[in-house]
Design an enzyme around this catalytic site. Structure first.
Site, PDB file in Angstrom:
ATOM      1  CG  ASP A   8       7.360   2.831  16.141  1.00  0.00           C
ATOM      2  OD1 ASP A   8       6.375   2.227  16.587  1.00  0.00           O
ATOM      3  OD2 ASP A   8       8.039   3.623  16.823  1.00  0.00           O
ATOM      4  CB  THR A  42       1.708   1.243  15.764  1.00  0.00           C
ATOM      5  OG1 THR A  42       1.568   1.850  17.043  1.00  0.00           O
ATOM      6  CG2 THR A  42       0.337   0.787  15.276  1.00  0.00           C
ATOM      7  N   GLY A  43       2.534  -0.517  18.166  1.00  0.00           N
ATOM      8  CA  GLY A  43       2.008  -1.249  19.315  1.00  0.00           C
ATOM      9  C   GLY A  43       0.605  -0.802  19.660  1.00  0.00           C
ATOM     10  CE  LYS A 213       5.789  -2.042  16.358  1.00  0.00           C
ATOM     11  NZ  LYS A 213       6.396  -0.693  16.490  1.00  0.00           N
TER      12      LYS A 213
END
Length: 286
Positions: A8, A42-43, A213
């Site tokens: 992340d 990742t967002g 994810k």
């Protein structure tokens, strides 16, 4: 034996200076030298993620926007998990009814209806990952990230909804009214076609069910022939849970909430103490 590592970014790979430490970079390179597949999950959008990674000299595949898109190291989309338009309209109606601010991530960039609220959302995400950070410094970093993200300000989202060429990847919702956020999360989950998570104390992230994810990571690794049991995932928040549930070695950051730490196999140091490097070096026996 670890054959793949998913990492992340915010609150994990990125420290309070909004940069990637030398220690983390070196550990990633050591893993790659051993033939380990390193994936950034990742967002963030590709633009946001690739900017920070390129500054650190890291080139890898990216699972972006919580799994809505998977990109190869050259930035080419190899898989996309978009929201269907009916779900987009339902989500927008719920958020409008509750008078909640949100941004929309699309194939044509990220859209907002309020620049000040967009900056406030970035500040919130930064401070959630780094509670002791200087708000002045964080605000300046948020302004920089706003520019990198190339967020487009529009008067109304209705113009987007009328454009048949736009593909919708994620809604990012922000509010300091926790009651409203809770109501929104409850209603959005009832839609049935939406994955609802969070990356900060004051936000919600809305994606398609397959745009998580962990789901995206599983599909990506299947194509490479890498078993999930030979994969390590490192993260700090609720949008990392779908990875933790699937991999053979789940690692929570020292700055992760207590309930996130409890569901993981290991807890490493915080993002400001090179927790990613420590987790990688321990896993590869360095």
């Amino acid at each position: 034996m670890i054959k793949s590592i998913a990492i992340d970014m915010d609150g994990t790979l990125i420290n309070k200076k909004q940069s990637i430490s030398k220690e983390n970079i070196e550990a990633i390179e050591k893993a790659k030298a051993k033939g380990i597949e390193v994936v950034i999950a990742t967002g963030r959008s590709f633009q946001e993620a690739s900017h920070a990674l390129s500054e650190a000299g890291i080139k890898s595949s990216i699972i972006g926007i919580n799994g809505a898109v998977v990109l190869d190291p050259d930035g080419h989309i190899v898989e996309a998990n978009a929201l269907d338009f009916e779900s987009v309209r339902k989500a927008a109606d719920i958020l409008k009814k509750l008078d909640l601010y949100y941004e929309i991530y699309t194939n044509q960039g990220t859209y907002s209806q309020d620049k000040d609220k967009s900056l406030a959302l970035l500040v919130d995400i930064f401070l959630t990952s780094n509670p002791g950070a200087d708000p002045v410094v964080v605000t300046e970093e948020a302004r920089k990230r706003f520019e990198v993200s190339q967020i487009k300000i529009v008067d109304s989202y209705e113009r987007l909804f009328e454009n048949p060429e736009i593909v919708y990847y994620k809604f990012l919702v922000f509010s300091v009214d926790f009651k409203k956020l809770g109501e929104a999360a409850s209603e959005l989950k009832q839609v049935g076609s939406l994955a609802v998570t969070a990356s900060g104390r004051d936000n919600l992230e809305i994606n398609a069910l397959d745009a998580q994810k962990g789901v995206a990571l599983e599909k990506y690794l299947n194509k490479l022939g890498i078993p999930l049991e030979d994969t390590m995932a490192i993260g700090d928040n609720y949008n990392d849970v779908s990875m933790f549930e699937r991999v053979g070695r789940s690692v929570a950051m020292g700055n992760a909430p207590a309930d996130i730490q409890r569901i993981c196999d290991f807890v490493t140091a915080s993002n400001n103490e090179n927790g990613v490097a420590k987790a990688i070096l321990e896993a590869i026996g360095e």
